[in-house]
Design an enzyme around this catalytic site. Structure first.
Site, PDB file in Angstrom:
ATOM      1  N   HIS A   1      60.188  38.073  24.980  1.00  0.00           N
ATOM      2  CA  HIS A   1      59.193  37.661  25.982  1.00  0.00           C
ATOM      3  C   HIS A   1      58.108  36.853  25.290  1.00  0.00           C
ATOM      4  CE1 HIS A   1      59.901  40.514  29.629  1.00  0.00           C
ATOM      5  NE2 HIS A   1      61.024  39.969  29.180  1.00  0.00           N
TER       6      HIS A   1
ATOM      7  N   TYR B   1      51.260  43.244  34.808  1.00  0.00           N
ATOM      8  CA  TYR B   1      50.221  44.284  34.790  1.00  0.00           C
ATOM      9  C   TYR B   1      49.288  43.992  35.969  1.00  0.00           C
ATOM     10  CZ  TYR B   1      51.496  45.409  29.927  1.00  0.00           C
ATOM     11  OH  TYR B   1      52.156  45.802  28.782  1.00  0.00           O
TER      12      TYR B   1
ATOM     13  N   PRO C   1      49.555  54.256  27.203  1.00  0.00           N
ATOM     14  CA  PRO C   1      50.702  53.336  27.134  1.00  0.00           C
ATOM     15  C   PRO C   1      50.378  51.902  27.571  1.00  0.00           C
ATOM     16  CG  PRO C   1      50.905  54.807  29.002  1.00  0.00           C
ATOM     17  CD  PRO C   1      49.735  55.289  28.211  1.00  0.00           C
TER      18      PRO C   1
ATOM     19  N   LYS D   1      51.652  50.423  22.536  1.00  0.00           N
ATOM     20  CA  LYS D   1      51.421  50.467  21.086  1.00  0.00           C
ATOM     21  C   LYS D   1      51.998  51.699  20.399  1.00  0.00           C
ATOM     22  CE  LYS D   1      49.548  46.586  20.815  1.00  0.00           C
ATOM     23  NZ  LYS D   1      50.480  45.529  20.346  1.00  0.00           N
TER      24      LYS D   1
ATOM     25  N   TYR E   1      48.303  42.058  21.533  1.00  0.00           N
ATOM     26  CA  TYR E   1      49.502  42.531  22.243  1.00  0.00           C
ATOM     27  C   TYR E   1      50.761  42.315  21.397  1.00  0.00           C
ATOM     28  CZ  TYR E   1      52.476  43.622  26.266  1.00  0.00           C
ATOM     29  OH  TYR E   1      53.387  44.221  27.110  1.00  0.00           O
TER      30      TYR E   1
HETATM   31  C1  PHB Z   1      57.678  50.121  29.546  1.00  0.00           C
HETATM   32  O1  PHB Z   1      58.522  49.230  29.730  1.00  0.00           O
HETATM   33  O2  PHB Z   1      57.943  51.339  29.610  1.00  0.00           O
HETATM   34  C2  PHB Z   1      56.257  49.709  29.225  1.00  0.00           C
HETATM   35  C3  PHB Z   1      55.982  48.381  28.967  1.00  0.00           C
HETATM   36  C4  PHB Z   1      54.676  47.983  28.677  1.00  0.00           C
HETATM   37  C5  PHB Z   1      53.676  48.932  28.659  1.00  0.00           C
HETATM   38  C6  PHB Z   1      53.954  50.283  28.913  1.00  0.00           C
HETATM   39  C7  PHB Z   1      55.255  50.669  29.200  1.00  0.00           C
HETATM   40  O3  PHB Z   1      52.395  48.536  28.388  1.00  0.00           O
END
Ligand code: PHB
Ligand code: APR
Length: 388
Positions: free
Chosen positions: A72, A200, A292, A296, A383
């Protein structure tokens, strides 16, 4: 039994450290409390920083990740004003790999089996002894027998609820913690992802995240109250709420289906200092927990492993001073990721009792992220991973 490095915990931290050390000719024994199936059934996040990808390649665990992982180059963020994209590649020349932690753990177990590593599962009542002497040892019970492992060093890779951190006297530990007033309800479904990248979403009803594992497996989260229970949420109720929080165009076109996993996770930031006590070294979730939001957890475990692997290898070849640097070196990067995870959490969630001022600040943060390349570069840098 005797080994050079005893590793408590057979999750990603313990397995990565064991794999790196074994490939360098260092003897290890991994002691895991659960069965292997139990460990492999855990559903966790799935975004790998380049540093983690490089480390997995370096330890011979990159083949399936390269084949099945998805690169990505950016991520999308949505607010009530619309959706915008942060282009990691354009801002900082880096990318991330979408590849589930479950798959990483599978690959690590397969690699450890391939080199004949010693992994003892269902090890009960693991206890650490004489960790501040030159002759530490570990005991445990299995199949009604007591066992002892003498070693030179102990790596505490046994997660937040493990025994290792508790083996450091409380008066010698400083713990930093923030518990967030909400949780994440997560769903895994055999459906096509809602978009080609992660979304997000900051919505007045609460945070939502649209993620994925592969073109036929999607992972979604919505912010829920700490009083919510999984049984309060039917699949239909989840999909309806997720659709309310995602941009309309995404919500209208997304595929829904039965959940194959559904769970609520609390959010917490936690760090213990120092990461060393005598010949015991804490790694990964045993040392720190991140919300989450910034994905990280596994990535911090990887950098801890990198630092401890380098220090142990140096110590085992005569430079014991390297071990003195592990804690300070790892904590620098841990606190960087801790800050980023807190920041992402603070700008994307609705906090109970949030004041109008807090709300305006959140909107200003998101507006800067949408309109300032320098703000996007800072996010992209964090990130995709701070330097090791
Ligand atoms: C996930 O795909 O489980 C996931 C991805 C990004 C995040 C948290 C969880 O910030
Ligand atoms: N004795 C032996 N093993 C133990 C003990 C114990 N007393 N306590 C816990 N364990 C095992 C757990 O069963 C688990 O398999 O230690 C392992 C710790 O693994 P994780 O909790 O996954 O922690 P870590 O390996 O550091 O990986 C961090 O995993 O939890 C996610 O979000 C986190 O992505 C991050 C990553």
């Amino acid at each position: 039994m005797r080994t050079q490095v005893a590793i408590i915990g057979g999750g990603p931290s313990g397995l990565m450290l064991s794999q790196l050390l074994n490939r360098a000719g260092v003897e290890t024994v991994v002691l895991e409390r659960q069965t292997r199936d139990y460990v492999l059934a855990r559903i966790r996040a799935g975004v790998l920083e380049q540093g983690c990808v490089d480390l997995l390649r370096r330890m011979g665990c990159g083949e399936r990740m390269e084949r099945e992982g998805i690169i990505h180059e950016g991520t999308k963020l949505a607010t009530v004003n619309g959706m915008f994209r942060v282009d990691f590649k354009a801002r900082v020349g880096e990318t991330v790999m979408v590849y589930g932690q479950t798959e990483v753990t599978h690959d690590l177990y397969a690699a450890q089996d391939a080199i004949g590593a010693t992994i003892i599962d269902e090890a009960q009542n693991v206890a650490l002894h004489d960790v501040t002497t030159d002759s530490p040892y570990v005991t445990w019970e299995k199949d009604g027998c007591s066992h002892r492992l003498d070693c030179l060093y102990i790596a505490g890779c046994d997660g937040f609820h493990g025994i290792s951190r508790q083996s450091i006297p409380a008066e010698k530990r400083t713990e930093y913690e923030r518990v967030y007033p909400f949780g994440w309800l997560g769903v895994l479904s055999r459906t096509a992802p809602a978009a080609d990248e992660l979304i997000y979403a900051n919505h007045p009803r609460g945070f939502a995240l649209a993620s994925m594992r592969n073109p036929k497996l999607s992972r979604y989260y919505i912010q829920v109250s700490l009083s919510d229970k999984v049984e309060d949420w039917s699949d239909q109720a989840f999909w309806d709420e997720l659709r309310r929080r995602l941009p309309a165009a995404v919500a209208e076109s997304m595929e829904t289906g039965p959940s194959i996993e559904k769970s609520i996770a609390p959010l917490r930031s936690f760090v213990t200092e120092p990461l060393r006590w005598g010949r015991l070294f804490l790694v990964g979730d045993a040392a720190h927990i991140v919300p989450p939001t910034g994905a990280k957890g596994l990535n911090l475990a990887a950098s801890d492993v990198h630092y401890l692997y380098e220090a142990l290898q140096a110590a085992l070849t005569g430079d014991v001073g390297a071990l003195d640097l592990y804690s300070e070196r790892a904590l620098k990067r841990i606190w960087g990721a801790m800050r980023f995870s807190w920041w992402m959490t603070s700008i994307l969630h609705r906090f109970p009792g949030q004041s109008d001022f807090d709300q305006k600040i959140q909107e200003a943060e998101l507006y800067q992220l949408e309109t300032l390349e320098t703000a996007q570069a800072a996010m992209a840098r964090n990130y995709t991973g701070l330097p090791y």
